[in-house]
Motif scaffolding. Structure first.
Motif, mmCIF file in Angstrom:
data_model
loop_
_atom_site.group_PDB
_atom_site.id
_atom_site.type_symbol
_atom_site.label_atom_id
_atom_site.label_comp_id
_atom_site.label_asym_id
_atom_site.label_seq_id
_atom_site.Cartn_x
_atom_site.Cartn_y
_atom_site.Cartn_z
ATOM 1 N N ASN A 137 -8.246 -13.219 21.920
ATOM 2 C CA ASN A 137 -8.463 -11.892 21.338
ATOM 3 C C ASN A 137 -7.198 -11.038 21.352
ATOM 4 O O ASN A 137 -7.249 -9.815 21.469
ATOM 5 N N ALA A 138 -6.052 -11.672 21.212
ATOM 6 C CA ALA A 138 -4.761 -10.959 21.257
ATOM 7 C C ALA A 138 -4.571 -10.111 20.008
ATOM 8 O O ALA A 138 -5.138 -10.395 18.939
ATOM 9 N N ARG A 139 -3.771 -9.064 20.150
ATOM 10 C CA ARG A 139 -3.372 -8.275 18.986
ATOM 11 C C ARG A 139 -2.027 -7.622 19.243
ATOM 12 O O ARG A 139 -1.695 -7.239 20.372
ATOM 13 N N LEU A 140 -1.216 -7.504 18.193
ATOM 14 C CA LEU A 140 0.040 -6.776 18.259
ATOM 15 C C LEU A 140 -0.228 -5.282 18.101
ATOM 16 O O LEU A 140 -1.190 -4.878 17.437
ATOM 17 N N VAL A 141 0.647 -4.458 18.690
ATOM 18 C CA VAL A 141 0.496 -3.009 18.566
ATOM 19 C C VAL A 141 1.738 -2.387 17.937
ATOM 20 O O VAL A 141 1.957 -1.182 18.055
ATOM 21 N N VAL A 142 2.559 -3.200 17.277
ATOM 22 C CA VAL A 142 3.764 -2.693 16.623
ATOM 23 C C VAL A 142 3.641 -2.867 15.123
ATOM 24 O O VAL A 142 3.011 -3.808 14.648
ATOM 25 N N ASP A 143 4.230 -1.941 14.374
ATOM 26 C CA ASP A 143 4.202 -2.007 12.919
ATOM 27 C C ASP A 143 5.537 -2.436 12.315
ATOM 28 O O ASP A 143 5.635 -2.637 11.108
ATOM 29 N N LEU A 144 6.567 -2.540 13.158
ATOM 30 C CA LEU A 144 7.866 -3.051 12.741
ATOM 31 C C LEU A 144 8.273 -4.145 13.719
ATOM 32 O O LEU A 144 7.865 -4.137 14.879
ATOM 33 N N TRP A 145 9.088 -5.078 13.260
ATOM 34 C CA TRP A 145 9.518 -6.189 14.093
ATOM 35 C C TRP A 145 11.033 -6.124 14.269
ATOM 36 O O TRP A 145 11.774 -5.998 13.293
ATOM 37 N N PRO A 146 11.521 -6.192 15.497
ATOM 38 C CA PRO A 146 12.961 -6.070 15.711
ATOM 39 C C PRO A 146 13.718 -7.315 15.282
ATOM 40 O O PRO A 146 13.219 -8.439 15.402
ATOM 41 N N ASP A 147 14.920 -7.105 14.801
ATOM 42 C CA ASP A 147 15.830 -8.218 14.566
ATOM 43 C C ASP A 147 16.474 -8.549 15.908
ATOM 44 O O ASP A 147 17.232 -7.749 16.458
ATOM 45 N N VAL A 148 16.171 -9.721 16.449
ATOM 46 C CA VAL A 148 16.641 -10.080 17.789
ATOM 47 C C VAL A 148 17.783 -11.089 17.748
ATOM 48 O O VAL A 148 18.126 -11.694 18.766
ATOM 49 N N SER A 149 18.417 -11.242 16.592
ATOM 50 C CA SER A 149 19.426 -12.289 16.433
ATOM 51 C C SER A 149 20.676 -12.042 17.275
ATOM 52 O O SER A 149 21.427 -12.989 17.541
ATOM 53 N N GLU A 150 20.926 -10.807 17.709
ATOM 54 C CA GLU A 150 22.125 -10.518 18.494
ATOM 55 C C GLU A 150 21.867 -10.473 19.991
ATOM 56 O O GLU A 150 22.798 -10.250 20.769
ATOM 57 N N TYR A 151 20.633 -10.673 20.420
ATOM 58 C CA TYR A 151 20.335 -10.667 21.843
ATOM 59 C C TYR A 151 20.582 -12.050 22.441
ATOM 60 O O TYR A 151 20.394 -13.077 21.778
ATOM 61 N N ALA A 152 21.004 -12.080 23.696
ATOM 62 C CA ALA A 152 21.221 -13.351 24.380
ATOM 63 C C ALA A 152 19.889 -14.082 24.560
ATOM 64 O O ALA A 152 18.855 -13.448 24.784
ATOM 65 N N PRO A 153 19.889 -15.417 24.470
ATOM 66 C CA PRO A 153 18.639 -16.175 24.615
ATOM 67 C C PRO A 153 17.892 -15.859 25.906
ATOM 68 O O PRO A 153 16.649 -15.814 25.914
ATOM 69 N N GLU A 154 18.635 -15.633 27.000
ATOM 70 C CA GLU A 154 17.962 -15.377 28.277
ATOM 71 C C GLU A 154 17.285 -14.005 28.319
ATOM 72 O O GLU A 154 16.484 -13.733 29.229
ATOM 73 N N ASP A 155 17.569 -13.136 27.338
ATOM 74 C CA ASP A 155 16.946 -11.818 27.296
ATOM 75 C C ASP A 155 15.731 -11.778 26.389
ATOM 76 O O ASP A 155 15.130 -10.710 26.200
ATOM 77 N N LEU A 156 15.371 -12.922 25.817
ATOM 78 C CA LEU A 156 14.245 -12.986 24.895
ATOM 79 C C LEU A 156 13.097 -13.778 25.505
ATOM 80 O O LEU A 156 13.288 -14.594 26.404
ATOM 81 N N CYS A 157 11.906 -13.527 24.967
ATOM 82 C CA CYS A 157 10.707 -14.205 25.472
ATOM 83 C C CYS A 157 9.838 -14.631 24.297
ATOM 84 O O CYS A 157 9.579 -13.827 23.381
ATOM 85 N N ASP A 158 9.411 -15.892 24.307
ATOM 86 C CA ASP A 158 8.508 -16.376 23.266
ATOM 87 C C ASP A 158 7.159 -15.677 23.383
ATOM 88 O O ASP A 158 6.635 -15.489 24.489
ATOM 89 N N VAL A 159 6.599 -15.301 22.242
ATOM 90 C CA VAL A 159 5.263 -14.697 22.212
ATOM 91 C C VAL A 159 4.257 -15.809 21.933
ATOM 92 O O VAL A 159 4.276 -16.397 20.847
ATOM 93 N N PRO A 160 3.394 -16.146 22.886
ATOM 94 C CA PRO A 160 2.452 -17.253 22.695
ATOM 95 C C PRO A 160 1.595 -17.063 21.448
ATOM 96 O O PRO A 160 1.063 -15.983 21.196
ATOM 97 N N GLY A 161 1.514 -18.116 20.665
ATOM 98 C CA GLY A 161 0.655 -18.090 19.496
ATOM 99 C C GLY A 161 1.267 -17.477 18.260
ATOM 100 O O GLY A 161 0.640 -17.483 17.198
ATOM 101 N N LEU A 162 2.483 -16.947 18.366
ATOM 102 C CA LEU A 162 3.135 -16.344 17.216
ATOM 103 C C LEU A 162 4.343 -17.170 16.816
ATOM 104 O O LEU A 162 5.172 -17.518 17.664
ATOM 105 N N THR A 163 4.446 -17.455 15.525
ATOM 106 C CA THR A 163 5.598 -18.185 15.007
ATOM 107 C C THR A 163 6.180 -17.432 13.823
ATOM 108 O O THR A 163 5.490 -16.670 13.131
ATOM 109 N N MET A 164 7.454 -17.672 13.594
ATOM 110 C CA MET A 164 8.120 -17.104 12.433
ATOM 111 C C MET A 164 7.800 -17.965 11.210
ATOM 112 O O MET A 164 7.272 -19.081 11.347
#
Length: 440
Positions: free
Chosen positions: A83-110
């Motif tokens: 029963n998950a839901r997102l609460v954001v209406d915009l999605w950040p561009d995370v291409s400049e963040y270091a991999p260790e600063d990012l987290c996969d969102v379960p169940g969501l794919t690009m």
């Protein structure tokens, strides 16, 4: 009538209450408890508000990967569950963040099948990226949001203090300025507010920080939330807080800005109507009306100018007080409020809506502007780098095909116009000029 959109939701208030009741945790490393001692730049003058555009910075995003223990705060609810839901209406561009600063969102794919990833402001890396963008695009700095319900929570305060340390370091490294925006939403205890400012002065030593914003020789504080109908602070409490920040022998002497309803001068709209509030509003050193959601197109913006801004500017200028209105790029909180797509949308019009606010302020002779907000994707007001490729199967407000850094570019260009380094233009210059020395 144009609705007024509050900066917090009922769900967020419940979160603040829960956080304030949490059991205390023994903090580990506490970098906020000592002055910053690392590399410093001084590009932006920290001694004045004049000629500045300053962004509100929430810094309230968490992920389960950041070690703070708050899950996907301000990204979604029950992510990874059926029963998950997102609460954001915009999605950040995370291409400049270091991999260790990012987290996969379960169940969501690009769209290409890769995992959808988000960042946490609890980690230093993303915040340093944000302050680097501020320098690169010519943005002066930030007012750092600090909600009283979070700051007084033994558990949640660890997050907000870490974000403070991250922002402080980023402003030093990139030569930006920062100041506190003490947000009174979700509480009404004056002692908690005083105790938090005491902590910030005694432990963090914000007043002595070389990148902390001052004006007229005083440290700047934006006290946000007094006088709104939907916030139950009384006149007596407002007077107590204002007297403390301005006159306390040890912790007073600040340049105090009131973050108030746009109708503060007339006691109409969402301002409290008791006559005593008129004196409260006029006891601030400067006024910052919250305008987000007050207008949605050129016609309603012009009405705001005629009914609000022109009278505000005239009165405050005569009284020798400051004025810092709010500019916002657009709005949308359909996902947060479970609305039909487009129901809450205030269109960005590829930046023309945003730019016209700055042009109006410049035309009125306004020299300081607050941007709401740098990083608030929850309500669709973020100006940082946004992605046009969003998680598959989810709905988001459109980025309208502009470059991912378009609103950073516009904010920097608008800063030059407000400061007088570029001429007044009622439409976006083509192209918007990059700031001198930005490295772009």
């Amino acid at each position: 009538m144009t609705p007024r959109f509050p900066r917090w939701s009922p769900a967020f208030l419940l979160f603040l209450v829960a956080a304030s009741l949490a059991n205390a945790q023994t903090p580990g490393d506490e970098p906020w408890l000592k002055p910053y001692e690392g590399p410093t730049r001084t590009d932006v003058d920290a001694t004045t508000l004049d000629g500045k555009v300053l962004c509100g910075y929430q810094g309230w995003h968490n992920t389960p990967c950041d070690g703070a223990g708050f899950g996907f705060t301000h990204w979604g609810e029950r992510l990874g569950q059926p029963n998950a839901r997102l609460v954001v209406d915009l999605w950040p561009d995370v291409s400049e963040y270091a991999p260790e600063d990012l987290c996969d969102v379960p169940g969501l794919t690009m769209p290409d099948g890769s995992p959808a990833k988000v960042y946490s402001a609890f980690r230093k890396g993303p915040v340093l990226v944000h302050t680097r963008w501020m320098r690169e695009y010519g943005i002066d700095g930030v007012f750092l949001s600090r909600f009283i319900g979070e700051a007084s929570s033994p558990k949640r305060s660890k997050h907000v203090n870490q974000v403070l340390a991250n922002v402080r370091e980023g402003c030093h490294r990139e030569g930006r300025v920062w100041a506190m925006m003490l947000d009174l939403s979700g509480g009404r205890n004056t002692q908690r507010v005083k105790d938090d400012w005491t902590f910030l002065c005694d432990k963090v030593k914000v007043r002595e920080d070389s990148r902390y914003l001052h004006h007229q020789g005083k440290p700047v504080v934006l006290l946000w939330g007094l006088g709104f109908k939907d916030r139950n602070w009384t006149v007596e409490q407002a007077r107590e807080l204002i007297d403390f920040f301005k006159n306390d022998p040890k912790y007073g002497g600040v340049y105090l800005i009131g973050g108030v309803d746009a109708n503060w001068r007339t006691l109409k709209g969402d301002s409290r109507t008791e006559p005593e509030w008129a004196d409260v509003y006029r006891s601030f050193d400067a006024v910052s009306p919250w305008d987000a959601g007050r207008y949605r197109d050129d016609a309603s913006m012009d009405r705001a100018r005629q009914r609000i801004w022109e009278g505000d500017v005239a009165e405050l200028k005569a009284a020798g007080k400051g004025y810092m209105p709010t500019a916002f790029p657009g709005f949308s909180w359909d996902n947060l409020q479970r609305l039909q797509p487009g129901r809450s949308l205030i269109p960005r019009r590829k930046g023309e809506f945003y730019w016209r606010q700055f042009a109006t302020f410049r035309d009125l002779g306004i020299r300081t502007v607050f941007v709401g907000m740098f990083d608030e994707v929850d309500e669709g007001t973020a100006i940082y780098k946004l992605a046009d490729r969003t998680p598959a199967g989810q709905r988001f407000a459109s980025t309208e095909g502009v470059p991912n850094d378009w609103y950073l570019t516009l904010t920097g260009a608008a800063t030059r116009m407000i400061r007088g380094d570029a001429p007044l233009s009622w439409t976006i210059p083509s192209p918007p000029a990059a700031p001198a020395g930005s490295g772009r």
